[in-house]
Design an enzyme around this catalytic site. Sequence first.
Site: not given
Length: 553
Positions: A234, A258, A308
């Site tokens: 991430d 995110s 993502q």
Amino acid sequence: MTDEPTLAVRHAQQIEQLLEVLDLTPIGTARIAVTGVDGDESTTIGTDSADVFEGQSIEQLHNRTFGGQVLAQALMAASLTIRDAAPERRPHSLHAYFMRPGDDKLPIRFAVERMRDGRSFSTRRVHAIQHGRPILSLTGSFQDPAGGLDHQDPMPQSPDPRALPSQAELYDRLENPHAKRLAERPFDHRYPAGDVALTPREPHAAHQQVWVRTISEPVDDPFLRASILAFLSDFSLLESVLRRHGLAWSDRRLRVASLDHAMWFHRDVDPSTWMLYDQSSPSAQSGRGLCVGRIFTEDGTLVASVAQEGMTRVKGDVDPSGPSRASTPAGGAQPVGRPLPGWAPRDALAPTVLEGETVRLRPLTTDDADDFFAALDGPDLPRELFTYLMTEPPADATEMRDIIRAALAAPASWPLAIVVDEQVVGMASYLRIDPAIGSAEVGNILYSPALQRTTAATEAMHLMAAHAFEQGYRRYEWKCDALNAPSRAAARRLGFVEEGTFRNALVCKGRNRDTTWFSITDDEWPAVAAAHRAWLDEARAGTPSPLASHLRR
């Protein structure tokens, strides 16, 4: 003097904290029920209870929990309900939604629903909860080892991570709290094209590569390995969007978060080893950017794929449905530049190895300082080599190392070592790399006496120019102090065209510097390259004529 612990000590402390936040505490179970369905008091929805675990957070400067941490903890919570009964059943995928920001001052509770345990697969649903509300929802699937069809994408080319500067070492030197925090992360990040944490890069293709590893001892536990891999996945994925639009994380206009995260674990990996995270963004729209990534081991094994979507808003953006001056066609008979059909930003020039017949260029590292200083004749080095450079002559190998370190830290640049007979005899850098317009400069050139006026010296410059044009660049620049007659002559000899002089362009060592610009363009390069090759053939045969005689302008 300062009492601040060394970077190595702070990394050890951060690794310890990382392992602590992934060491979740079981605190009991919760009952799940649905009431009021068809008059029934309770209707089950596949499971009627949840295992509950609790974990702490790593404090952040903005006081919001890092999303990768919550993702990793949720995966670990799911793993804790499987590993004892089925220790070989490992995570193979997860799909998660980030719903609310987390508070890094409060513990997080993870409620794990055992959705299914089959003969070879298990499914878990996890909610991360603070203040009685979910901040993340994750569904994960686990599988026993199995045979079957096997293939993978090949790993893209990328420089050796050991030849790249460490983001931690670069930022630890800065007196900036955000830079210090980046430096202290327990992960070693190395960017072939430079990072976008504090400094924006010129807009170019929505792609980047990051070499990454945990700064730790080898990790043996397979469930911990997967959770750490989820944690680090991430960190940088949305940066492909930022690169495409010339933005940096430090831009105060940015509003980034995110939204969701999917990950597929293909093969096992120890995250303390080097991994290449190859990332791209196929689309950004409506304040959202989609990014995908592939994680490879150093030997080319594809270990994970990631996707993502993130919120990527820029405060003050113009409404895309409104009028745009840039799209208004020019009126009348105004002259405009020639069209470039199919033009697209190029990939950033990255450290690479360029092989010639008399010379080899490879990424320069601080380990080259001793050999290079010796090639410059050590303490007796000719000081006139540094008259027109921005640095002073080094007194010893330590100062030579500082010069190399500064070259490695320069933005949008890549220094190369010039090697002849396994000896570093020179250096030169790609500077001002601008993939958006396909332009790069050769500069920071320092030739030892042994390299000057040799075939290898000319071949080194030819190899660098050829590589830039082979990558689709349109313009290759040479700039020098207007008073540096040898450099001006070298540029002309190599086929560069003088464009003019920028007056009062720089201050160098307390003196004014006017800068003369030279360039070769892509339409000129074929003829220049042919002249270079003809001269190099003659030089290797021992019968060189002046290079200028081969140039046909």
